[in-house]
Design a protein around this motif. Sequence first.
Motif, short mmCIF file in Angstrom:
data_model
loop_
_atom_site.label_atom_id
_atom_site.label_comp_id
_atom_site.label_asym_id
_atom_site.label_seq_id
_atom_site.Cartn_x
_atom_site.Cartn_y
_atom_site.Cartn_z
N TRP A 140 0.83 -1.21 0.00
CA TRP A 140 0.00 0.00 0.00
C TRP A 140 0.86 1.26 0.00
O TRP A 140 0.56 2.24 -0.70
CB TRP A 140 -0.95 -0.02 1.20
N ARG A 141 1.95 1.24 0.74
CA ARG A 141 2.87 2.39 0.73
C ARG A 141 3.42 2.60 -0.68
O ARG A 141 3.54 3.74 -1.16
CB ARG A 141 4.02 2.17 1.71
N GLN A 144 0.82 4.22 -2.80
CA GLN A 144 0.65 5.63 -2.48
C GLN A 144 1.72 6.47 -3.16
O GLN A 144 1.45 7.59 -3.62
CB GLN A 144 0.69 5.84 -0.97
N ILE A 156 -7.59 4.15 -6.65
CA ILE A 156 -6.93 3.53 -5.50
C ILE A 156 -7.43 2.10 -5.24
O ILE A 156 -6.62 1.20 -5.06
CB ILE A 156 -7.07 4.42 -4.25
#
Length: 267
Positions: A140-141, A144, A156
């Motif tokens: 997820w990082r 982002q 997203i």
Amino acid sequence: MSEIHIREAGPSENIPLLFSYTPSDDGTDENLLVLFHGLGDTHIPFAKLGRQLKLPQTATLTLRAPEKIPFLYEEAYQWYTSFDQLGELIDRPNPTFTLEILSKVFKHLIEDCSWPSHRIHLFGFAQGGSVALEFGIKFWRQQQEKAKESTPEFDIPTYSLGSIVSISGPLLSYPTLSSSSPTPVLAVYRPPPAEPSLSPADLAALKKAYISVREAKLGARGPGMPSSKDEWEPIMRFWSERLSRRQVDGLYEVMSGISAPNQLKKQ
């Protein structure tokens, strides 16, 4: 969708772990379920579990942990260094090495094998569950960071993982995220004093890291893994809500005709 034709293979440049791949029984590989075994095990029992599940339109990829547990004669592996020189469990293990390997594996799956990330689902037991959850945060990082460089069309949910099921595997560190991951999580565990289990603090950390966390408590007594149809039911229901379905003749639901897999002995 590109196919991986190798059933037992690795390590390789793209997947630097020993692995087992099984296509969907129905011939439609719409989803990919990646399985992570527990401490002291190998990928072989979980490859068998993946085949027993017979999830519709779902291929399975079972990975073997990268490190052999030292001083043991049997085939027993760990996802990260788990014991100190005295043989005691390490309180704060560091999974960084394994998470870097998994980043390479998932880059290959998504970019080279054309698996959309939102159709890749993770399932892990104990230490394997912890690794799956930690990787979900790392992934997820990374997404982002991509979002910062992308056009406004960046969707997203499309760029998150499909789901994570962790059987008694907590996060290894308290998460620090600018925004929680949208990947749905199912935390399955037997209540303390069962071992392994999840504490209230473990569950609080999960709910900080992930937007959607569902809990499923197993019976107070029994092996670490679910061991009956009733104990597998919340997992099957969770998958029935999350797995993608391609519209084809003879389409059926995830829960139809599924029996509880054989009990796994390793923890």
